[in-house]
Design a protein around this motif. Structure first.
Motif, PDB file in Angstrom:
ATOM      1  N   VAL A  24      -7.082  -0.321 -12.974  1.00  0.00           N
ATOM      2  CA  VAL A  24      -6.804  -0.202 -11.328  1.00  0.00           C
ATOM      3  C   VAL A  24      -6.009   0.976 -11.277  1.00  0.00           C
ATOM      4  O   VAL A  24      -4.843   0.620 -11.921  1.00  0.00           O
ATOM      5  CB  VAL A  24      -6.512  -1.860 -11.151  1.00  0.00           C
ATOM      6  N   GLN A  25      -6.599   1.696 -10.243  1.00  0.00           N
ATOM      7  CA  GLN A  25      -5.358   2.928  -9.895  1.00  0.00           C
ATOM      8  C   GLN A  25      -5.340   2.631  -8.298  1.00  0.00           C
ATOM      9  O   GLN A  25      -6.448   2.701  -7.821  1.00  0.00           O
ATOM     10  CB  GLN A  25      -6.027   3.531 -10.878  1.00  0.00           C
ATOM     11  N   LEU A  26      -3.973   2.864  -8.127  1.00  0.00           N
ATOM     12  CA  LEU A  26      -3.907   3.226  -6.805  1.00  0.00           C
ATOM     13  C   LEU A  26      -3.050   4.577  -6.467  1.00  0.00           C
ATOM     14  O   LEU A  26      -1.589   4.993  -6.914  1.00  0.00           O
ATOM     15  CB  LEU A  26      -2.816   2.057  -5.802  1.00  0.00           C
ATOM     16  N   GLN A  27      -3.519   5.771  -5.746  1.00  0.00           N
ATOM     17  CA  GLN A  27      -2.818   7.055  -5.594  1.00  0.00           C
ATOM     18  C   GLN A  27      -2.128   6.961  -4.126  1.00  0.00           C
ATOM     19  O   GLN A  27      -3.171   7.070  -3.158  1.00  0.00           O
ATOM     20  CB  GLN A  27      -3.395   7.534  -6.000  1.00  0.00           C
TER      21      GLN A  27
ATOM     22  N   CYS B 141      -3.781   6.198   0.333  1.00  0.00           N
ATOM     23  CA  CYS B 141      -3.400   4.993  -1.187  1.00  0.00           C
ATOM     24  C   CYS B 141      -4.813   5.370  -0.625  1.00  0.00           C
ATOM     25  O   CYS B 141      -5.409   4.093  -0.457  1.00  0.00           O
ATOM     26  CB  CYS B 141      -2.969   3.455   0.085  1.00  0.00           C
TER      27      CYS B 141
ATOM     28  N   ALA C 203      -7.351   3.683  -3.687  1.00  0.00           N
ATOM     29  CA  ALA C 203      -7.469   2.634  -5.156  1.00  0.00           C
ATOM     30  C   ALA C 203      -8.834   2.707  -5.052  1.00  0.00           C
ATOM     31  O   ALA C 203     -10.485   3.640  -4.929  1.00  0.00           O
ATOM     32  CB  ALA C 203      -7.899   1.162  -4.571  1.00  0.00           C
ATOM     33  N   SER C 204      -8.834   2.341  -6.735  1.00  0.00           N
ATOM     34  CA  SER C 204      -9.871   2.102  -7.795  1.00  0.00           C
ATOM     35  C   SER C 204      -9.833   1.325  -8.425  1.00  0.00           C
ATOM     36  O   SER C 204      -8.660   0.650  -9.171  1.00  0.00           O
ATOM     37  CB  SER C 204     -10.142   3.615  -8.235  1.00  0.00           C
ATOM     38  N   GLY C 205     -10.954   0.561  -9.094  1.00  0.00           N
ATOM     39  CA  GLY C 205     -11.176  -0.565  -9.632  1.00  0.00           C
ATOM     40  C   GLY C 205     -10.717  -1.702  -9.346  1.00  0.00           C
ATOM     41  O   GLY C 205     -11.128  -2.191 -10.400  1.00  0.00           O
TER      42      GLY C 205
ATOM     43  N   TYR D 104       5.691   3.203  -1.175  1.00  0.00           N
ATOM     44  CA  TYR D 104       5.126   2.436  -1.979  1.00  0.00           C
ATOM     45  C   TYR D 104       3.719   1.422  -1.554  1.00  0.00           C
ATOM     46  O   TYR D 104       3.635   1.414  -0.588  1.00  0.00           O
ATOM     47  CB  TYR D 104       5.106   1.683  -3.648  1.00  0.00           C
TER      48      TYR D 104
ATOM     49  N   HIS E 276      -1.474  -4.885  -7.528  1.00  0.00           N
ATOM     50  CA  HIS E 276      -0.890  -3.361  -7.509  1.00  0.00           C
ATOM     51  C   HIS E 276      -0.088  -2.556  -7.262  1.00  0.00           C
ATOM     52  O   HIS E 276      -0.219  -2.992  -5.885  1.00  0.00           O
ATOM     53  CB  HIS E 276      -2.569  -3.330  -8.399  1.00  0.00           C
TER      54      HIS E 276
ATOM     55  N   GLY F  30       1.538   1.281  -6.558  1.00  0.00           N
ATOM     56  CA  GLY F  30       0.739   2.971  -6.615  1.00  0.00           C
ATOM     57  C   GLY F  30       2.287   4.011  -7.165  1.00  0.00           C
ATOM     58  O   GLY F  30       3.210   2.355  -7.654  1.00  0.00           O
ATOM     59  N   GLN F  31       2.081   4.231  -7.198  1.00  0.00           N
ATOM     60  CA  GLN F  31       3.245   5.492  -8.504  1.00  0.00           C
ATOM     61  C   GLN F  31       4.166   5.794  -7.184  1.00  0.00           C
ATOM     62  O   GLN F  31       5.352   5.829  -7.598  1.00  0.00           O
ATOM     63  CB  GLN F  31       2.798   6.882  -8.925  1.00  0.00           C
TER      64      GLN F  31
END
Length: 120
Positions: free
Chosen positions: A1-4, A21, A23-25, A94, A109, A111-112
């Protein structure tokens, strides 16, 4: 899982920014997405969120009428349009994705973070 998270930057007071934001995965349309912000030395506080199914939105009082959250489930992306920015909006922003299973357990989850700086 990734949040960018992206879209932060330096803006003058009264200006606008749009955060994204992506999202993937994950099954994006089953997650409530929230934006938090954090000042140095302070806690991370939620400022807005949008639900997974009905698209119901929530805003903290300090951003009501200035910020608008929206989501595009086809693009797995949530946006935060920020208008009439004030110096006190300066923070790291975030995004958070949360889903709850049938037992009531929350899955979170993060993000950065993306830095927003509003100059006076």
């Amino acid at each position: 899982v990734q949040l960018q998270a992206s879209g932060g930057g330096l803006v003058q007071a009264g200006g606008s920014l749009r955060l994204s934001c992506a999202a993937s995965g994950l099954s994006f349309d089953t997650y409530t997405i929230a934006w938090f912000r954090q000042d140095p030395g302070k806690e991370r506080d939620v400022i807005s969120c949008i639900s997974s199914t009905t698209g119901t939105t929530y805003y903290v009082d300090s951003v009501k009428g200035r910020f608008t959250i929206s989501r595009d489930n086809a693009k797995n992306t949530v946006y935060l349009q920020m208008n009439s920015l004030k110096p006190e909006d300066t923070a790291v922003y975030y995004c958070n994705a949360r889903t709850t299973d049938v037992t009531g357990w929350n899955y979170d989850h993060w993000g950065q973070g993306t830095l927003v700086t509003v100059s006076s």
